[in-house]
Design an enzyme around this catalytic site. Structure first.
Site, short mmCIF file in Angstrom:
data_model
loop_
_atom_site.label_atom_id
_atom_site.label_comp_id
_atom_site.label_asym_id
_atom_site.label_seq_id
_atom_site.Cartn_x
_atom_site.Cartn_y
_atom_site.Cartn_z
N CYS A 129 0.80 -1.12 -0.15
CA CYS A 129 -0.03 -0.11 0.09
C CYS A 129 0.89 1.34 -0.17
O CYS A 129 0.48 2.53 -0.43
CB CYS A 129 -0.83 -0.04 1.25
SG CYS A 129 -2.19 -1.32 1.27
N HIS A 272 -3.30 6.97 2.25
CA HIS A 272 -3.95 5.63 2.02
C HIS A 272 -5.30 5.26 2.74
O HIS A 272 -5.38 5.60 4.06
CB HIS A 272 -2.83 4.41 2.50
CG HIS A 272 -3.37 3.32 2.10
ND1 HIS A 272 -3.99 2.88 0.99
CD2 HIS A 272 -3.36 2.08 3.01
CE1 HIS A 272 -4.28 1.55 1.25
NE2 HIS A 272 -3.96 1.18 2.39
N ASN A 302 -10.59 -0.23 0.03
CA ASN A 302 -9.01 -0.07 -0.05
C ASN A 302 -8.37 -0.60 -1.31
O ASN A 302 -8.27 -1.94 -1.58
CB ASN A 302 -8.55 -0.80 1.32
CG ASN A 302 -6.92 -1.04 1.32
OD1 ASN A 302 -6.15 -0.54 0.47
ND2 ASN A 302 -6.52 -1.37 2.67
O1 UT7 Z 1 -3.86 -1.46 3.80
C1 UT7 Z 1 -3.61 -2.18 4.98
C2 UT7 Z 1 -4.46 -3.46 4.83
N1 UT7 Z 1 -5.29 -3.52 5.95
C3 UT7 Z 1 -5.95 -3.13 6.78
O2 UT7 Z 1 -5.87 -1.87 7.00
C4 UT7 Z 1 -6.85 -3.90 7.92
C5 UT7 Z 1 -6.84 -3.23 9.16
N2 UT7 Z 1 -7.94 -4.01 9.84
C6 UT7 Z 1 -9.02 -3.78 9.77
O3 UT7 Z 1 -9.54 -2.71 9.29
C7 UT7 Z 1 -10.10 -4.38 10.80
O4 UT7 Z 1 -9.36 -5.15 11.73
C8 UT7 Z 1 -11.00 -5.18 9.98
C9 UT7 Z 1 -12.07 -4.34 9.42
C10 UT7 Z 1 -10.54 -6.11 9.00
C11 UT7 Z 1 -11.90 -6.43 10.86
O5 UT7 Z 1 -12.38 -5.49 12.00
P1 UT7 Z 1 -12.50 -6.03 13.49
O6 UT7 Z 1 -13.11 -5.11 14.37
O7 UT7 Z 1 -10.81 -6.14 13.92
O8 UT7 Z 1 -12.97 -7.21 13.40
P2 UT7 Z 1 -12.23 -8.71 13.97
O9 UT7 Z 1 -11.56 -9.17 13.07
O10 UT7 Z 1 -11.86 -8.63 15.13
O11 UT7 Z 1 -13.79 -9.81 13.75
C12 UT7 Z 1 -14.68 -9.69 14.54
C13 UT7 Z 1 -15.82 -10.72 14.37
C14 UT7 Z 1 -15.30 -11.97 14.37
O12 UT7 Z 1 -16.43 -12.90 14.69
P3 UT7 Z 1 -16.21 -13.49 16.37
O13 UT7 Z 1 -14.92 -14.27 16.45
O14 UT7 Z 1 -16.36 -12.07 17.07
O15 UT7 Z 1 -17.45 -14.16 16.44
C15 UT7 Z 1 -15.25 -12.16 12.77
O16 UT7 Z 1 -15.32 -13.47 12.46
O17 UT7 Z 1 -16.53 -10.28 13.10
C16 UT7 Z 1 -16.19 -11.42 12.32
N3 UT7 Z 1 -16.12 -10.90 10.81
C17 UT7 Z 1 -16.98 -10.63 10.08
N4 UT7 Z 1 -18.43 -10.76 10.26
C18 UT7 Z 1 -19.40 -10.20 9.19
C19 UT7 Z 1 -14.98 -10.78 10.25
N5 UT7 Z 1 -15.07 -10.31 8.81
C20 UT7 Z 1 -16.55 -10.16 8.73
C21 UT7 Z 1 -17.21 -9.87 7.73
N6 UT7 Z 1 -18.55 -10.03 7.89
N7 UT7 Z 1 -16.88 -9.52 6.66
#
Ligand code: UT7
Length: 345
Positions: A129, A272, A302
């Protein structure tokens, strides 16, 4: 020896004379909404909007010939047009990408061929990125040293090729979109313009948080090996989120400190677009108004290396980025990498 600058005044009195003279961008025609994704995987519009701020993204159509190189070429063509220059004026093309269409040739070589630039310097640069911002700093060094006069810097990615649009890959699939953006840098005699400050960093120790494995041995944690994830993005979203939220303000501070100016003296922060929450936190931390720290993630997701030049082009075409202003480009991503580039327009 010149007298030291009074406290609080900018350190830059004479700059390199390298100017950003044109911008362009291109995205795939097809948009995919959160509602469309709900039909493919167990997710919801509410979850995606709350966690990321994304409503829709553009996704390439292979059948329509939308590739990293096609969008990169279109963005450079538009950037040259806006600069009033021709492909033959270019001495160099640098393309920041982590998703070239083929391992070789480079996207930059394909762009040079399609635009018929002649036999110029052309290379890809992989800083994920951060690729476009790294590319601007590298191109600037060649122009400021007098070795080249005119360069196209591109950020282009089609990362959705590496997303798994099923529930298994939902955390990554909802985040990303495809696109390309470019700018033209030109050496001039006007030393009131140019690069004021820059930074490029990496921490390979964090590579395990965001990678695309091509075989079993690429998995950092052998126990996490899953054949279905070969060729797909594997991301520890929480780790990347924490890295971004803490690194972003430090990078801004470091760049301002190098320039000897305060946050309010920068007219535009072109960042970004990884997650609206990360951008919101930075905006709050420095007390920046919405018209200074731009966010377009709602409509594009993104787009990896493309996100910074895409916003630059939108702001430039809307007439908001003007001569005399200061513009700070900021990015972070896989590698881990992070970089900044502060310009006097
Ligand atoms: O350019 C750099 C690239 N990457 C980034 O910048 C990513 C940075 N990270 C993020 O933006 C966030 O971590 C995410 C948006 C990817 C995820 O958000 P989060 O608040 O960190 O969620 P999480 O990964 O802790 O997941 C929370 C819950 C999980 O379920 P349980 O274990 O609590 O039951 C996931 O399985 O949300 C679930 N989950 C989803 N639910 C619905 C994960 N992805 C999804 C989804 N839809 N797409």
């Amino acid at each position: 020896m010149s007298a030291p600058a009074p406290a609080g005044s900018p350190r830059h009195t004479q700059l390199s004379g390298v100017c950003i003279v044109g911008t362009g961008s291109a995205v795939p025609r097809r948009t995919v909404s959160n509602a469309d994704l709900e039909k493919l995987m167990d997710t919801s519009d509410e979850w995606i909007v709350q966690r990321t701020g994304i409503h829709e993204r553009h996704i390439r159509d292979d059948e329509a010939g939308e590739t990293t190189a096609s969008m990169a070429t279109d963005s450079v063509r538009l950037a040259l047009e806006s600069a009033g220059l021709a492909p033959a004026d270019l001495d160099m093309i640098i393309c920041g990408t982590m998703t070239p269409d083929m391992p070789t040739p480079s996207v930059a070589c394909i762009v040079a061929d399609r635009l018929a630039t002649g036999q110029i310097a052309a290379m890809d640069l992989n800083a994920a990125c951060s690729g476009f911002v790294y590319g601007m700093n590298v191109a600037h060094a060649f122009l400021a040293s007098g070795q080249y006069r005119c360069a196209a810097v591109i950020g282009a990615d089609t990362v959705t090729r590496h997303c798994d649009f099923s529930t298994l890959g939902r955390a990554e699939a909802v985040l990303f979109g495809d696109g390309a953006g470019a700018c033209i840098l030109r050496a001039t005699d006007d030393t009131t313009k140019g690069l004021i400050a820059q930074a490029m960093h990496s921490d390979g120790g964090g590579a395990k948080h965001l990678f695309i494995p091509s075989c079993r041995g690429d998995f950092y944690d052998a126990a996490a090996y899953d054949e279905r994830r070969i060729g797909r993005i594997v991301m520890n979203g929480t780790a990347v989120f924490k890295f971004a939220v803490s690194t972003f303000p430090k990078l801004i501070e470091q760049t301002l400190e190098q320039a000897g100016i305060g946050p309010e003296q920068v007219d535009h922060y072109i960042c970004h677009q990884s997650n609206a929450r990360i951008l919101g936190a930075a905006r709050e931390r420095f007390g920046l108004p919405e018209e200074k720290l731009h966010v377009n993630i709602a409509s594009y997701g993104n787009t990896v290396g493309a996100s910074v030049p895409l916003i630059l082009d939108q702001q430039a075409r809307a007439g908001r980025v003007k001569p005399g202003q200061k513009v700070m480009f900021l990015a972070f991503g896989a590698g881990l990498t992070w970089a900044s580039s502060l310009w006097q327009m």
